[in-house]
Write an enzyme that holds these catalytic residues in place. Structure first.
Site, PDB file in Angstrom:
ATOM      1  N   ASP A 197       0.849  -1.122   0.016  1.00 22.46           N
ATOM      2  CA  ASP A 197      -0.045   0.210   0.000  1.00 22.46           C
ATOM      3  C   ASP A 197       0.870   1.287  -0.101  1.00 22.46           C
ATOM      4  O   ASP A 197       2.067   1.065  -0.207  1.00 22.46           O
ATOM      5  CB  ASP A 197      -0.845  -0.111   1.065  1.00 22.46           C
ATOM      6  CG  ASP A 197      -2.265   0.614   1.054  1.00 22.46           C
ATOM      7  OD1 ASP A 197      -2.338   1.864   0.623  1.00 22.46           O
ATOM      8  OD2 ASP A 197      -3.370  -0.118   0.938  1.00 22.46           O
ATOM      9  N   HIS A 260      -2.847   3.197  -4.461  1.00 18.97           N
ATOM     10  CA  HIS A 260      -2.231   2.639  -3.205  1.00 18.97           C
ATOM     11  C   HIS A 260      -0.933   2.303  -3.441  1.00 18.97           C
ATOM     12  O   HIS A 260      -0.354   1.068  -2.606  1.00 18.97           O
ATOM     13  CB  HIS A 260      -3.202   1.786  -2.647  1.00 18.97           C
ATOM     14  CG  HIS A 260      -4.287   2.155  -2.221  1.00 18.97           C
ATOM     15  ND1 HIS A 260      -4.660   2.683  -0.893  1.00 18.97           N
ATOM     16  CD2 HIS A 260      -5.839   2.164  -2.502  1.00 18.97           C
ATOM     17  CE1 HIS A 260      -5.862   2.988  -0.428  1.00 18.97           C
ATOM     18  NE2 HIS A 260      -6.860   2.673  -1.475  1.00 18.97           N
ATOM     19  N   GLU A 324     -10.007   2.291  -5.235  1.00 18.29           N
ATOM     20  CA  GLU A 324      -9.837   3.746  -5.050  1.00 18.29           C
ATOM     21  C   GLU A 324      -8.778   4.512  -5.750  1.00 18.29           C
ATOM     22  O   GLU A 324      -8.071   5.161  -5.533  1.00 18.29           O
ATOM     23  CB  GLU A 324      -9.530   3.985  -3.440  1.00 18.29           C
ATOM     24  CG  GLU A 324     -10.559   3.722  -2.603  1.00 18.29           C
ATOM     25  CD  GLU A 324     -10.098   3.796  -0.998  1.00 18.29           C
ATOM     26  OE1 GLU A 324     -11.121   4.592  -0.287  1.00 18.29           O
ATOM     27  OE2 GLU A 324      -9.169   3.447  -0.491  1.00 18.29           O
TER      28      GLU A 324
HETATM   29  C1  TNX Z   1     -10.908   1.852   2.053  1.00 18.47           C
HETATM   30  S1  TNX Z   1     -11.600  -1.147   1.559  1.00 18.47           S
HETATM   31  C2  TNX Z   1      -9.857   0.913   1.619  1.00 18.47           C
HETATM   32  C3  TNX Z   1      -8.594   0.855   2.421  1.00 18.47           C
HETATM   33  C4  TNX Z   1      -8.598   1.663   3.708  1.00 18.47           C
HETATM   34  C5  TNX Z   1     -10.143   1.486   4.330  1.00 18.47           C
HETATM   35  C6  TNX Z   1     -10.338   1.931   5.670  1.00 18.47           C
HETATM   36  C7  TNX Z   1     -10.573  -0.485   0.449  1.00 18.47           C
HETATM   37  C8  TNX Z   1     -10.812  -1.488  -0.928  1.00 18.47           C
HETATM   38  N1  TNX Z   1      -9.896   0.240   0.115  1.00 18.47           N
HETATM   39  O1  TNX Z   1      -7.546   1.257   1.859  1.00 18.47           O
HETATM   40  O2  TNX Z   1      -7.702   0.892   4.507  1.00 18.47           O
HETATM   41  O3  TNX Z   1     -10.978   1.852   3.247  1.00 18.47           O
HETATM   42  O4  TNX Z   1     -11.738   1.517   5.933  1.00 18.47           O
END
Ligand code: TNX
Length: 542
Positions: A197, A260, A324
């Site tokens: 990440d 990420h 994301e």
């Molecule tokens: C969203 S869930 C993310 C993570 C974060 C999390 C915190 C997901 C696929 N991505 O990178 O850690 O929310 O709740």
């Protein structure tokens, strides 16, 4: 008169004891089929009881059984591959005629205890259920007896997962082993490791050593083994794979791309999107910067990473993230990515995700890996109507965003993708278990997911199993931004993961919150006795 009173008191006491002994009191998850035998007596353990098992094929289950019997009864039983003795035996029998890889049958009668299954995993599950029967029926156990019963059980989901995030805060390997020690007892069979990440790259990749040299050490002088720094060597992971496999837990590595990826871009700046060329990254932060889709080196490095991971993880499943991605502020502003977009005849930058994963998925196929991706829809807040990305059908998706799971189920039913359910509203174990409970830092206003809320999770969403065949299972996620070590990970996991284990294993008709609450206590005690952190759900006290 006196004798009559004594008799009545005696009767009352006796009936109280009879009610207190309850074979079902510690079962977790609740088996799908149980037959209680009326007046069929009990099996009596003694020093002559013998375990009959093929110890070559069933080594772990046999050792666990011996250990459990020794812990509960103080008896050290002999094990043998065969026996002339036809009673006073505990037999573990591999039986290929039983359908279902994790389907076990456990039969207890006066003569013997028999555990049958088509695989070592099934037999292991029978051994675990046997131990829970003994835990529940404390009175019989104290007399070295086990009341007759038949359990014929198999899970509703083939994929029953928890996820740890050693990328945000590194979790040394010993702690991960202790985590597996608990999860397998509740019949979880997958542990996903979120190995990369923004905040860290946690797996040794021999062809690209800077990934860990730079990407695994975000804070100078802060120690080598967490929370900020550290990585798993390939040898450690291979050992972990074996450790988990004995316990029927498959490890799924996750390398999160193309968002990420700060740790990866710190290690290899040439892989960044051109607009981030000169950026000074702070690996402590989430900066929403992405890999370039237009640089061939990106695909070469990822091909090498996937090749090395395929060698470490024989289960041949990999999660490649895809969540994301801030496409509009990266690829849609980047000259090199806009040029690629034009060349491909795309009208939206988001379509480059199809190109990106098209290339990366050709690597996973080349090395025989099956890929999983987080499911992103066209609108991350409701209403959402379609896939944002047009991923090939051999990709399994994971639904995670709050409230969007029913939509993802509908869309995957039409598209043909397999689906894993990790809905934020039930399965996000980084969220607090109660108002004002942990996490006490890095809490961005997380919603609260109580134990009862997790228990309410119906993975069928009221549909007939035959209508949602694309759903292969569930996953509880322990995102690690506010989880500094394995003790906290355990505290956030238990007891909610007991509720999720039951959602993954047991048919809705067999599930019941009142029954679950009754069965909680001995299991919370068992987790605590193992030295594992667990949150006491004090809100359930009457
Ligand atoms: C969203 S869930 C993310 C993570 C974060 C999390 C915190 C997901 C696929 N991505 O990178 O850690 O929310 O709740």
């Amino acid at each position: 008169m006196k004798t009559k009173t004594l008799f009545l008191v005696g009767l009352l006491l006796f009936s109280g004891l009879v009610r207190a002994q309850n074979q079902l009191a510690a079962l977790m998850p609740m088996p799908n089929h149980i037959q209680l035998a009326k007046n069929a007596g009990a099996f009596k353990f003694n020093t002559q009881t013998i375990i009959v098992a093929d110890t070559l094929k069933l080594g772990f289950a046999t050792r666990l059984l011996r250990q459990n019997i020794s812990n509960r009864l103080g008896l050290h039983l002999k094990t043998s591959p065969s026996s002339k003795q036809s009673n006073n035996t505990i037999r573990l029998v591999l039986d290929a005629t039983l359908q279902g890889k994790e389907h076990y049958v456990l039969q207890v009668n006066q003569k013997e205890i028999l555990i049958k299954g088509a695989s070592a995993a099934a037999i292991l599950y029978g051994v675990i259920t046997l131990d829970q029967l003994m835990e529940g029926d404390a009175l019989a156990t104290s007399q070295k007896a086990l009341t007759a019963i038949t359990v014929d059980d198999e899970p509703i989901s083939s994929f029953r997962a928890l996820m740890l995030d050693p990328a945000r805060n590194f979790l040394p390997i010993e702690g991960v082993k202790r985590y597996i020690d608990q999860m397998y007892k509740y019949k979880y069979n997958v542990l996903q490791l979120h190995l990369s990440d923004d905040q860290g790259w946690r797996v040794e990749i021999k062809s690209h050593p800077k990934l860990t040299e730079l990407g695994a050490f975000r804070r100078k002088g802060a120690g080598a083994q967490g929370p900020h720094n550290g990585f798993y060597t390939q040898a450690e992971l291979k050992d972990l794979v074996k450790y988990a496999a004995d316990r029927n837990v498959q490890l799924v590595p996750e390398i999160d791309v193309p968002g990420h990826t700060v740790a990866l871009m710190v290690a290899y700046p040439q892989l960044r999107c051109d607009i981030a060329k000169d950026e000074q990254f702070d690996m402590e932060k989430t900066t929403n910067k992405m890999l370039s889709a237009a640089k061939p080196e990106v695909y070469q490095v990822l091909d090498d990473v996937i090749r090395e991971l395929a060698d470490i993880f024989p289960s041949k499943t990999i999660h490649l993230g895809g969540d994301e991605s801030a496409i509009e502020s990266n690829w849609a502003k980047s000259p090199e990515n806009l040029a690629l977009m034009q060349q491909l005849g795309y009208t939206q930058a988001a379509e480059l995700m199809n190109y990106f994963f098209g290339k990366v998925l050709s690597s996973t196929r080349k090395y025989g890996l099956k890929a999983i991706l987080w499911c992103e829809l066209d609108n991350i807040r409701m209403p959402a109507s379609r896939y944002l990305f047009d991923y090939p059908k051999d990709v399994t998706l994971v639904t995670w965003r709050y409230g969007l799971t029913p939509k993802c189920m509908e869309l995957t039913k039409a598209s043909g993708h397999q689906l894993i359910l990790a809905p934020g509203e039930y399965a996000y174990f980084d969220y607090p278990q109660y108002k004002n409970d942990f996490p006490e830092f890095n809490n961005w206003g997380m919603p609260t997911t109580t134990l009862e809320q997790t228990y309410k999770f119906d993975p069928t969403y009221g549909q007939k199993p035959a209508d949602i065949k694309q759903v292969i299972g569930v996953m509880g996620t322990l995102w690690g931004e506010a989880i500094p070590d394995i003790n906290r990970a355990n505290y956030m996991t238990w007891p909610r993961a007991l509720a999720l284990a039951e959602a993954a294993w047991t048919r809705m008709e067999q599930r019941n919150w009142a029954s679950f609450k009754d069965r909680l206590y001995p299991n919370i005690m068992a987790i605590m006795k193992a030295g594992t952190a667990v949150r006491a759900p004090f809100e359930l006290a009457p």
